[in-house]
Design a protein around this motif. Structure first.
Motif, PDB file in Angstrom:
ATOM      1  N   ILE A  57      24.005  41.880  -3.068  1.00  0.00           N
ATOM      2  CA  ILE A  57      25.384  42.364  -2.948  1.00  0.00           C
ATOM      3  C   ILE A  57      26.070  41.617  -1.812  1.00  0.00           C
ATOM      4  N   LYS A  58      27.062  40.814  -2.160  1.00  0.00           N
ATOM      5  CA  LYS A  58      27.839  40.070  -1.149  1.00  0.00           C
ATOM      6  C   LYS A  58      29.130  40.843  -0.858  1.00  0.00           C
ATOM      7  N   THR A  59      29.981  40.262  -0.027  1.00  0.00           N
ATOM      8  CA  THR A  59      31.228  40.965   0.330  1.00  0.00           C
ATOM      9  C   THR A  59      32.095  41.241  -0.890  1.00  0.00           C
ATOM     10  N   ASP A  60      32.217  40.245  -1.782  1.00  0.00           N
ATOM     11  CA  ASP A  60      33.126  40.464  -2.899  1.00  0.00           C
ATOM     12  C   ASP A  60      32.525  40.308  -4.287  1.00  0.00           C
ATOM     13  N   PHE A  61      31.223  40.266  -4.393  1.00  0.00           N
ATOM     14  CA  PHE A  61      30.598  40.276  -5.719  1.00  0.00           C
ATOM     15  C   PHE A  61      29.111  40.631  -5.592  1.00  0.00           C
ATOM     16  N   ALA A  62      28.535  41.013  -6.736  1.00  0.00           N
ATOM     17  CA  ALA A  62      27.106  41.376  -6.742  1.00  0.00           C
ATOM     18  C   ALA A  62      26.448  40.805  -7.998  1.00  0.00           C
ATOM     19  N   TYR A  63      25.173  40.519  -7.911  1.00  0.00           N
ATOM     20  CA  TYR A  63      24.431  40.023  -9.079  1.00  0.00           C
ATOM     21  C   TYR A  63      22.946  40.247  -8.861  1.00  0.00           C
ATOM     22  N   ILE A  64      22.180  40.093  -9.926  1.00  0.00           N
ATOM     23  CA  ILE A  64      20.736  40.246  -9.745  1.00  0.00           C
ATOM     24  C   ILE A  64      20.032  38.919  -9.990  1.00  0.00           C
ATOM     25  N   LEU A  65      18.834  38.819  -9.448  1.00  0.00           N
ATOM     26  CA  LEU A  65      18.046  37.597  -9.583  1.00  0.00           C
ATOM     27  C   LEU A  65      16.641  37.945 -10.050  1.00  0.00           C
ATOM     28  N   SER A  66      16.133  37.122 -10.938  1.00  0.00           N
ATOM     29  CA  SER A  66      14.748  37.329 -11.386  1.00  0.00           C
ATOM     30  C   SER A  66      13.909  36.154 -10.904  1.00  0.00           C
ATOM     31  N   TYR A  67      12.606  36.283 -11.079  1.00  0.00           N
ATOM     32  CA  TYR A  67      11.722  35.185 -10.674  1.00  0.00           C
ATOM     33  C   TYR A  67      12.063  33.943 -11.499  1.00  0.00           C
ATOM     34  N   GLU A  68      12.249  34.203 -12.811  1.00  0.00           N
ATOM     35  CA  GLU A  68      12.619  33.114 -13.698  1.00  0.00           C
ATOM     36  C   GLU A  68      14.145  33.054 -13.725  1.00  0.00           C
TER      37      GLU A  68
END
Lengths: 399, 176
Positions: free
Chosen positions: B51-62
């Protein structure tokens, strides 16, 4: 001593302003106006004023070349709002002169009033010059930075970084230090001390004329301090972020250019790869496309001329020539050509047939046209049917 | 058990690779329940929540390396061409509206023609149009018209990468 009336000089400046502006630009850029450049500028507008420029003491001769007298150069700087940026170390000299004068005023405040008055006058002038120098620099730095930002000169990113760094390192940060009120040794801080001192003196000094002078200095200092604060804010709030931004942009561009050198070998930022997809999902098509595309490796396809790949038939003249000579006399040359080719290949190819007909021109043979044969012979090649006469071939000489 | 507001949409968006932007009401809910979602994604799927200041995302190993590379190439060429055109590319990316026709012009006349032609997402106007759909789906751009779009704050993932890349490269150059 000037012979001309002041109004005449001012009229002269107005009448020949365009040429004078060009000369000012030359001096601002080169530091001097070379004789040839002066002649060129005046000739362009047919202004025959070289003598008058010297007579009115607008220009002065330096050897063979010329320069504006300081008064006029400053006048042009002022009316054109184009100032040469002063190095912060040049501005720094005011710290010493202002500090020294202030110290003398404090030490001699009970001494001779005449010298005190002169010192207050000088301090006033020094502060004025300092304040003007700072203002000129800020104006020039803003102009330079905005020009760099709009990049009208279409500088490449490296040159932009170099210029931005130059202005930051040599002008903006040192100038900011001079103006920084939080810095103990800054000139601004010193001016605040002077301001406090004169504030007291303007109220309690015995001599009225000196009191008036302190009053004048105090009013001016309040104004100057406000102005310097505004200049300082301009530097920190506008100039530094503006120029830092140019630097940041250029760093990003450097990154991209480096990346583009080897885009398929460089690391890339991580982004999520969706793992679960349902055939009825709205995103199925694009997800599947995205998934499949990562396995597509495009290989270079080379299209070559098919002829280049096939074995090109080369006419072996010697071989066919000896074959022909062995079989002499030949009753019908063209029939012979056809038979020879058919014995070797499936079809009679036109190119090969024509190549063989070239044997007719060999030296060791004699040709006889059979005129009794009225109808021409028909020979079918791969591409056409040829109507040819019957030509008999005999050995040259006695056979 | 009570789940945070917009739970289904948050999970569904992030799991389909979307950036959730600060302008989206889901972002507020996500930010307020950051601890819950960090743990949720970690425990359920092994994913990291960013979660950044103005956006969010998820990350996987792949990770979607191919798409990320294509996006980097796109930003790199676009930044280069905008700069060449005398524009402040960062300001343009941050604030300007882009017309696909103008972008086609940049890409067609780019000196990086070989890279463009060898890239499936950028080789021609049609491929680029599909690529914009992918970017839109991921919330990296926001369509403002039939052939117009603006970049969302998610551009920062790639622009920050370029700055880091330059610093890495510059450091390497100064050390050698």
């Amino acid at each position: 001593m000037l012979k001309a009336e002041p109004k005449t000089i001012l009229n002269f400046l107005a009448n020949y302003f365009d040429s004078l502006k060009d000369l000012f630009d030359i001096q601002a850029a080169d530091g001097i106006i070379q004789r040839e450049r002066l002649a060129q500028v005046l000739a362009e507008r047919n202004d025959n004023i070289e003598v008058t420029l010297l007579e009115y003491k607008i220009l002065r001769k330096i050897g063979e070349d010329f320069e504006f007298r300081d008064t006029y150069f400053k006048l042009f700087e002022f009316i054109l709002n184009e100032f040469r940026p002063l190095l912060p170390e040049t501005i720094q000299k005011y710290e010493q002169s202002i500090g020294k004068l202030f110290q003398k005023i404090r030490e001699g405040v009970k001494g001779d009033t005449l010298i005190l008055r002169n010192r207050i006058d000088d301090l006033y002038n020094e502060i004025k010059e300092f304040s003007e120098a700072v203002e000129k620099n800020t104006i020039r730095l803003l102009a330079e930075t905005r020009e760099l930002k709009s990049n009208v000169d279409k500088l490449d990113y490296k040159e932009k970084v170099r210029k931005a760094s130059f202005w930051i390192d040599y002008y903006i940060i040192p100038l900011n230090n001079i103006l920084d009120i939080n810095h103990v040794d800054s000139i601004t801080n010193k001016l605040f001390d002077i301001s406090q001192y004169t504030n007291v003196r303007r109220l309690n000094f015995n001599d009225e004329s000196i009191r008036v002078q302190f009053e004048k200095l105090y009013t001016f200092l309040v104004m100057t301090n406000d102005n310097l604060l505004r200049q300082s804010k301009l530097l920190t709030n506008e100039l530094l972020p503006l120029i830092e931004r140019i630097r940041t942009e250029s760093i990003i561009l450097t990154g991209w250019i480096e990346f583009l050198k080897q885009p398929y070998k460089s690391p890339v930022p991580k982004i999520f790869k969706p793992e679960r997809n349902y055939p009825y999902s709205n995103d199925m098509y694009l997800n599947a496309k995205e998934y499949l595309e990562q396995f597509i490796t495009e290989e270079n396809i080379l299209v070559e001329d098919p002829i280049a790949n096939s074995d090109k038939w080369v006419f072996n003249k010697e071989l066919y020539r000896s074959k022909m000579l062995e079989q002499l006399p030949i009753d019908s040359f063209f029939d012979w050509c056809g038979l020879t080719l058919r014995s070797e290949y499936k079809d009679i190819e036109t190119d090969k047939f024509f190549a063989l007909t070239g044997l007719l021109f060999e030296d060791d043979i004699t040709l006889e046209l059979d005129e009794t044969e009225k109808d021409r012979k028909l020979i079918k090649t791969s591409q056409m049917t040829l109507r040819v006469p019957k030509i008999k071939i005999l050995k040259y000489g006695i056979s | 058990m009570e789940f945070p507001r917009y739970h289904k949409d948050i999970v569904s968006d992030l799991m389909s690779g979307k950036f959730i932007l600060a302008s989206d009401p889901k972002f507020v809910s996500l930010k307020e329940t950051e601890d819950f979602y960090t743990q949720f994604f970690k425990e359920s799927f092994g994913y990291e929540l960013e979660i950044k200041t103005d956006f969010a995302y998820i990350l996987s190993y792949e990770t979607g390396e191919q798409l990320s590379r294509d996006i980097c190439l796109f930003f790199a060429i676009l930044s280069f061409e905008l700069d060449k055109d005398g524009k402040n590319f960062l300001e343009e990316i941050q604030y300007a509206e882009f017309e696909t026709e103008k972008l086609d012009e940049y890409f067609t006349n780019s000196s990086y023609a070989e890279l463009i032609l060898n890239n499936n997402q950028m080789k021609d106007a049609f491929s680029r149009k599909q690529f914009y759909t992918t970017l839109n789906r991921r919330n990296i751009i926001e369509k403002t018209g039939e052939n117009k779009f603006t970049f969302t704050q998610a551009y920062k993932v790639f622009i920050d990468f370029a700055a880091d890349f330059a610093k890495g490269k510059l450091n390497a150059a100064s050390e050698s």
